[in-house]
Design an enzyme around this catalytic site. Structure first.
Site, PDB file in Angstrom:
ATOM      1  N   HIS A  17       0.860  -1.189   0.000  1.00 18.67           N
ATOM      2  CA  HIS A  17       0.000   0.000   0.000  1.00 18.67           C
ATOM      3  C   HIS A  17       0.894   1.236   0.000  1.00 18.67           C
ATOM      4  O   HIS A  17       1.907   1.282   0.708  1.00 18.67           O
ATOM      5  CB  HIS A  17      -0.906  -0.019   1.230  1.00 18.67           C
ATOM      6  CG  HIS A  17      -1.920   1.081   1.243  1.00 18.67           C
ATOM      7  ND1 HIS A  17      -1.602   2.381   1.588  1.00 18.67           N
ATOM      8  CD2 HIS A  17      -3.257   1.087   0.952  1.00 18.67           C
ATOM      9  CE1 HIS A  17      -2.685   3.127   1.522  1.00 18.67           C
ATOM     10  NE2 HIS A  17      -3.697   2.373   1.127  1.00 18.67           N
ATOM     11  N   ASP A  19       0.850   4.203   1.349  1.00 22.78           N
ATOM     12  CA  ASP A  19       1.152   4.804   2.655  1.00 22.78           C
ATOM     13  C   ASP A  19       2.134   3.946   3.435  1.00 22.78           C
ATOM     14  O   ASP A  19       3.052   4.453   4.097  1.00 22.78           O
ATOM     15  CB  ASP A  19      -0.126   5.000   3.470  1.00 22.78           C
ATOM     16  CG  ASP A  19      -1.041   6.054   2.886  1.00 22.78           C
ATOM     17  OD1 ASP A  19      -0.533   6.981   2.222  1.00 22.78           O
ATOM     18  OD2 ASP A  19      -2.268   5.951   3.073  1.00 22.78           O
ATOM     19  N   LYS A  20       1.974   2.631   3.359  1.00 17.87           N
ATOM     20  CA  LYS A  20       2.895   1.732   4.057  1.00 17.87           C
ATOM     21  C   LYS A  20       4.264   1.691   3.382  1.00 17.87           C
ATOM     22  O   LYS A  20       5.285   1.498   4.046  1.00 17.87           O
ATOM     23  CB  LYS A  20       2.293   0.325   4.130  1.00 17.87           C
ATOM     24  CG  LYS A  20       1.238   0.190   5.212  1.00 17.87           C
ATOM     25  CD  LYS A  20       1.874   0.132   6.577  1.00 17.87           C
ATOM     26  CE  LYS A  20       1.352   1.218   7.478  1.00 17.87           C
ATOM     27  NZ  LYS A  20       2.181   1.462   8.647  1.00 17.87           N
ATOM     28  N   GLU A  45      10.249  12.069   6.553  1.00 20.94           N
ATOM     29  CA  GLU A  45       8.961  11.845   5.904  1.00 20.94           C
ATOM     30  C   GLU A  45       9.184  11.403   4.459  1.00 20.94           C
ATOM     31  O   GLU A  45      10.173  11.779   3.829  1.00 20.94           O
ATOM     32  CB  GLU A  45       8.131  13.132   5.918  1.00 20.94           C
ATOM     33  CG  GLU A  45       8.055  13.844   7.267  1.00 20.94           C
ATOM     34  CD  GLU A  45       7.267  13.081   8.303  1.00 20.94           C
ATOM     35  OE1 GLU A  45       6.482  12.187   7.926  1.00 20.94           O
ATOM     36  OE2 GLU A  45       7.424  13.376   9.492  1.00 20.94           O
ATOM     37  N   GLU A  58      13.800  16.480   8.742  1.00 20.22           N
ATOM     38  CA  GLU A  58      14.941  17.008   9.481  1.00 20.22           C
ATOM     39  C   GLU A  58      15.754  15.852  10.053  1.00 20.22           C
ATOM     40  O   GLU A  58      15.196  14.989  10.744  1.00 20.22           O
ATOM     41  CB  GLU A  58      14.495  17.922  10.636  1.00 20.22           C
ATOM     42  CG  GLU A  58      13.737  19.161  10.182  1.00 20.22           C
ATOM     43  CD  GLU A  58      12.274  18.887   9.859  1.00 20.22           C
ATOM     44  OE1 GLU A  58      11.789  19.404   8.849  1.00 20.22           O
ATOM     45  OE2 GLU A  58      11.652  18.125  10.608  1.00 20.22           O
ATOM     46  N   LYS A 175      -5.526  -4.929   0.797  1.00 25.39           N
ATOM     47  CA  LYS A 175      -6.211  -4.420   1.987  1.00 25.39           C
ATOM     48  C   LYS A 175      -7.121  -5.513   2.536  1.00 25.39           C
ATOM     49  O   LYS A 175      -7.636  -6.343   1.786  1.00 25.39           O
ATOM     50  CB  LYS A 175      -7.083  -3.201   1.661  1.00 25.39           C
ATOM     51  CG  LYS A 175      -6.365  -1.954   1.223  1.00 25.39           C
ATOM     52  CD  LYS A 175      -7.387  -0.853   0.990  1.00 25.39           C
ATOM     53  CE  LYS A 175      -6.742   0.455   0.600  1.00 25.39           C
ATOM     54  NZ  LYS A 175      -7.757   1.533   0.429  1.00 25.39           N
ATOM     55  N   PHE A 241      -8.801  -4.806  -9.683  1.00 31.52           N
ATOM     56  CA  PHE A 241      -7.791  -4.078  -8.916  1.00 31.52           C
ATOM     57  C   PHE A 241      -6.412  -4.384  -9.523  1.00 31.52           C
ATOM     58  O   PHE A 241      -5.601  -5.079  -8.934  1.00 31.52           O
ATOM     59  CB  PHE A 241      -7.850  -4.495  -7.440  1.00 31.52           C
ATOM     60  CG  PHE A 241      -6.979  -3.688  -6.507  1.00 31.52           C
ATOM     61  CD1 PHE A 241      -6.330  -2.533  -6.907  1.00 31.52           C
ATOM     62  CD2 PHE A 241      -6.815  -4.106  -5.185  1.00 31.52           C
ATOM     63  CE1 PHE A 241      -5.542  -1.808  -6.035  1.00 31.52           C
ATOM     64  CE2 PHE A 241      -6.020  -3.394  -4.300  1.00 31.52           C
ATOM     65  CZ  PHE A 241      -5.383  -2.243  -4.725  1.00 31.52           C
ATOM     66  N   ASP A 249      -2.758   5.513  -6.059  1.00 37.97           N
ATOM     67  CA  ASP A 249      -3.022   6.448  -4.971  1.00 37.97           C
ATOM     68  C   ASP A 249      -1.687   6.958  -4.453  1.00 37.97           C
ATOM     69  O   ASP A 249      -0.703   6.207  -4.396  1.00 37.97           O
ATOM     70  CB  ASP A 249      -3.781   5.738  -3.846  1.00 37.97           C
ATOM     71  CG  ASP A 249      -4.356   6.683  -2.811  1.00 37.97           C
ATOM     72  OD1 ASP A 249      -4.293   7.912  -3.038  1.00 37.97           O
ATOM     73  OD2 ASP A 249      -4.862   6.197  -1.789  1.00 37.97           O
ATOM     74  N   ALA A 250      -1.631   8.206  -4.083  1.00 41.05           N
ATOM     75  CA  ALA A 250      -0.406   8.755  -3.490  1.00 41.05           C
ATOM     76  C   ALA A 250      -0.194   8.179  -2.098  1.00 41.05           C
ATOM     77  O   ALA A 250      -1.147   7.782  -1.417  1.00 41.05           O
ATOM     78  CB  ALA A 250      -0.490  10.276  -3.425  1.00 41.05           C
ATOM     79  N   ARG A 255       0.182   8.004   7.626  1.00 33.73           N
ATOM     80  CA  ARG A 255      -1.237   8.195   7.319  1.00 33.73           C
ATOM     81  C   ARG A 255      -2.079   6.971   7.652  1.00 33.73           C
ATOM     82  O   ARG A 255      -3.273   6.921   7.341  1.00 33.73           O
ATOM     83  CB  ARG A 255      -1.399   8.564   5.838  1.00 33.73           C
ATOM     84  CG  ARG A 255      -2.697   9.292   5.548  1.00 33.73           C
ATOM     85  CD  ARG A 255      -2.647  10.109   4.289  1.00 33.73           C
ATOM     86  NE  ARG A 255      -2.285   9.335   3.100  1.00 33.73           N
ATOM     87  CZ  ARG A 255      -2.193   9.883   1.884  1.00 33.73           C
ATOM     88  NH1 ARG A 255      -2.419  11.181   1.729  1.00 33.73           N
ATOM     89  NH2 ARG A 255      -1.866   9.140   0.849  1.00 33.73           N
ATOM     90  N   LYS A 256      -1.503   5.981   8.301  1.00 35.68           N
ATOM     91  CA  LYS A 256      -2.266   4.782   8.674  1.00 35.68           C
ATOM     92  C   LYS A 256      -2.110   4.527  10.178  1.00 35.68           C
ATOM     93  O   LYS A 256      -1.761   3.439  10.615  1.00 35.68           O
ATOM     94  CB  LYS A 256      -1.781   3.582   7.861  1.00 35.68           C
ATOM     95  CG  LYS A 256      -2.278   3.590   6.428  1.00 35.68           C
ATOM     96  CD  LYS A 256      -3.770   3.327   6.346  1.00 35.68           C
ATOM     97  CE  LYS A 256      -4.313   3.373   4.922  1.00 35.68           C
ATOM     98  NZ  LYS A 256      -4.467   4.753   4.421  1.00 35.68           N
ATOM     99  N   LYS A 276      10.658   8.388  12.848  1.00 37.97           N
ATOM    100  CA  LYS A 276      11.004   9.179  14.030  1.00 37.97           C
ATOM    101  C   LYS A 276      11.944   8.388  14.937  1.00 37.97           C
ATOM    102  O   LYS A 276      11.678   7.232  15.249  1.00 37.97           O
ATOM    103  CB  LYS A 276       9.741   9.556  14.811  1.00 37.97           C
ATOM    104  CG  LYS A 276       8.780  10.428  14.020  1.00 37.97           C
ATOM    105  CD  LYS A 276       7.520  10.731  14.809  1.00 37.97           C
ATOM    106  CE  LYS A 276       6.556  11.588  13.981  1.00 37.97           C
ATOM    107  NZ  LYS A 276       5.300  11.866  14.709  1.00 37.97           N
ATOM    108  N   LYS A 280      11.516  11.048  20.024  1.00 38.12           N
ATOM    109  CA  LYS A 280      10.158  11.499  19.735  1.00 38.12           C
ATOM    110  C   LYS A 280       9.179  10.612  20.495  1.00 38.12           C
ATOM    111  O   LYS A 280       9.018   9.433  20.187  1.00 38.12           O
ATOM    112  CB  LYS A 280       9.861  11.421  18.242  1.00 38.12           C
ATOM    113  CG  LYS A 280      10.368  12.600  17.423  1.00 38.12           C
ATOM    114  CD  LYS A 280      11.854  12.583  17.245  1.00 38.12           C
ATOM    115  CE  LYS A 280      12.286  13.666  16.255  1.00 38.12           C
ATOM    116  NZ  LYS A 280      13.767  13.702  16.149  1.00 38.12           N
ATOM    117  N   ASP A 282       6.095  10.541  20.425  1.00 37.68           N
ATOM    118  CA  ASP A 282       5.037   9.982  19.591  1.00 37.68           C
ATOM    119  C   ASP A 282       5.265   8.491  19.407  1.00 37.68           C
ATOM    120  O   ASP A 282       4.315   7.700  19.387  1.00 37.68           O
ATOM    121  CB  ASP A 282       5.039  10.641  18.199  1.00 37.68           C
ATOM    122  CG  ASP A 282       4.357  11.983  18.190  1.00 37.68           C
ATOM    123  OD1 ASP A 282       3.609  12.275  19.136  1.00 37.68           O
ATOM    124  OD2 ASP A 282       4.573  12.750  17.237  1.00 37.68           O
TER     125      ASP A 282
END
Length: 391
Positions: A17, A19-20, A45, A58, A175, A241, A249-250, A255-256, A276, A280, A282
């Site tokens: 995918h 995003d992955k 990123e 960064e 998916k 598919f 898809d971008a 984003r997941k 990260k 961090k 997060d």
């Protein structure tokens, strides 16, 4: 009699995918930097679209890594190695736009507020403000919610049968989505719906895809006792598919976040993980929150536990700790918070040290979830506080 059962749905997406793919590239760069310089500060990123990968963010490090090489190797490993897919590791362009970490952020992270100005002191401050969430439930052996556990199992199996040739016409982008029926007292009783969308070669028929996925994926992953005559199956419900990955898809790092965590069974702090470094919170704080929640449930203090830890940038000590047992706690939640404070050191430096987080372990977590992974040896999944909590 009124039926008070309810349905809960979770989804998973495969390593193909977009995003992955972005998450894996960002974490691949992070791992390479940590391998050379464990003190690297990384906020990397990635975004992808047709024919293009952009790496930005960064980074402050003494390491040198070939980012282009990492990007292309990651894409190839995922399975985009054929120009006929519309996106491949050799044919895409890779652009890099990286800068150093802000000196203002760096100062607060390097030396926490609590010890700033003290000679010889060493304490990492949190790399950002925010609240991190950890969750555990005793409805599965890995103490994860059943919907996300099965959803990840399906996408991982789809990857296995693609790679080993069992279903040779599959492509990397897949998916899954799983809906579980729960009783009024929150016990999972059956699978209500399974949705699978699997990228495939143009000549594969819908009938063949449906039959193969039922036989080689669903029947191998989903316990038979959870399936019944009323279970609904939607396999490639769009009908076709072929166009997938960054062509369809971008993709973008982070984003997941629900796929990465608990599938919607718990709240989320808002911060993504991939790309990260462990300063961090997060990332490291969310790992610690899962560790706390899992040990509380394993120790028998609750059937379900959601743990929130909050931090302030540049400050080492957590601002707050909250334990929510969803009404299943065996002790008052205020008492459980005190147990957590006594048995878990949740300062960023302590988390980094306990989990040994300054090492290249992150790309393996960037697909199929960061928690409940029985295929990986992840330190935040260890039940190493159960005896202490009981004592």
């Amino acid at each position: 009699m009124v039926n008070t059962n309810y349905l809960l749905t979770s989804e998973s997406v495969s390593e193909g995918h977009p995003d992955k793919m972005a998450d894996q590239i960002s974490d691949g760069i992070l791992d390479a930097l940590l391998e050379q310089d464990p003190m690297s500060r990384v906020a990397c990123e990635t975004s992808l679209t047709t024919g293009l990968v952009l790496v930005f963010g960064e980074i402050t490090t003494s390491a040198y890594v070939d980012i282009q090489k990492i990007v292309r190797a990651t894409i190839k490993k995922i399975g985009y190695d054929d120009p006929n897919y519309g996106f491949d590791s050799e044919g895409c362009s890779v652009l890099i736009a990286l800068d150093e970490q802000s000196t203002d952020i760096s100062a607060g992270v390097t030396e926490a507020l609590e010890i700033r100005g003290e000679d010889g002191a060493s304490e990492v401050g949190a790399g950002d403000q925010g609240m991190m969430i950890g969750y555990a439930t005793n409805e599965t052996p890995e103490l994860m919610p059943l919907p996300i556990a099965i959803a990840h199992g399906l996408t991982r199996k789809l990857s296995v049968v693609r790679r080993d040739g069992t279903i040779s016409y599959l492509r990397p982008d897949t998916k899954s989505q799983v809906t579980i029926e729960y009783t009024e007292d929150h016990k999972p009783v059956r699978v209500d719906t399974i949705v699978i969308s699997a990228q495939h070669d143009p000549d594969a028929t819908n009938e063949q895809i449906d039959a193969d996925i039922r036989e080689h994926v669903i029947s191998e992953v989903v316990p038979a006792e959870l399936l019944d005559d009323d279970t609904k199956y939607y396999i490639n419900p769009s009908g076709r598919f072929v166009i997938g990955g960054p062509v369809g898809d971008a993709g973008l790092t982070g984003r997941k976040i629900i796929v990465d965590t608990y599938g919607g069974s718990a709240r989320h702090g808002g911060g993504a993980f991939s790309g990260k470094d462990p300063t961090k919170v997060d990332r490291s704080g969310a790992y610690a929150a899962r560790w706390v929640a899992k040990n509380l449930v394993a120790a028998g203090f609750a059937d379900r536990a959601e743990v929130q830890i909050s931090y302030a940038i540049g400050v080492s000590t957590p601002i707050s700790i909250l334990v929510d047992t969803k009404g299943t706690g065996k002790l008052p939640e205020a008492d459980l918070v005190e147990l957590v404070k006594v048995n878990f050191d949740l300062r960023p430096q302590a988390i980094i040290d306990h989990f040994d987080l300054r090492r290249p372990i992150y790309q393996q977590t960037a697909a199929y979830g960061h928690f409940g992974r029985d295929d990986l040896d992840l330190p935040w999944e260890k039940l190493d506080r159960v005896d202490a909590l009981k004592g």
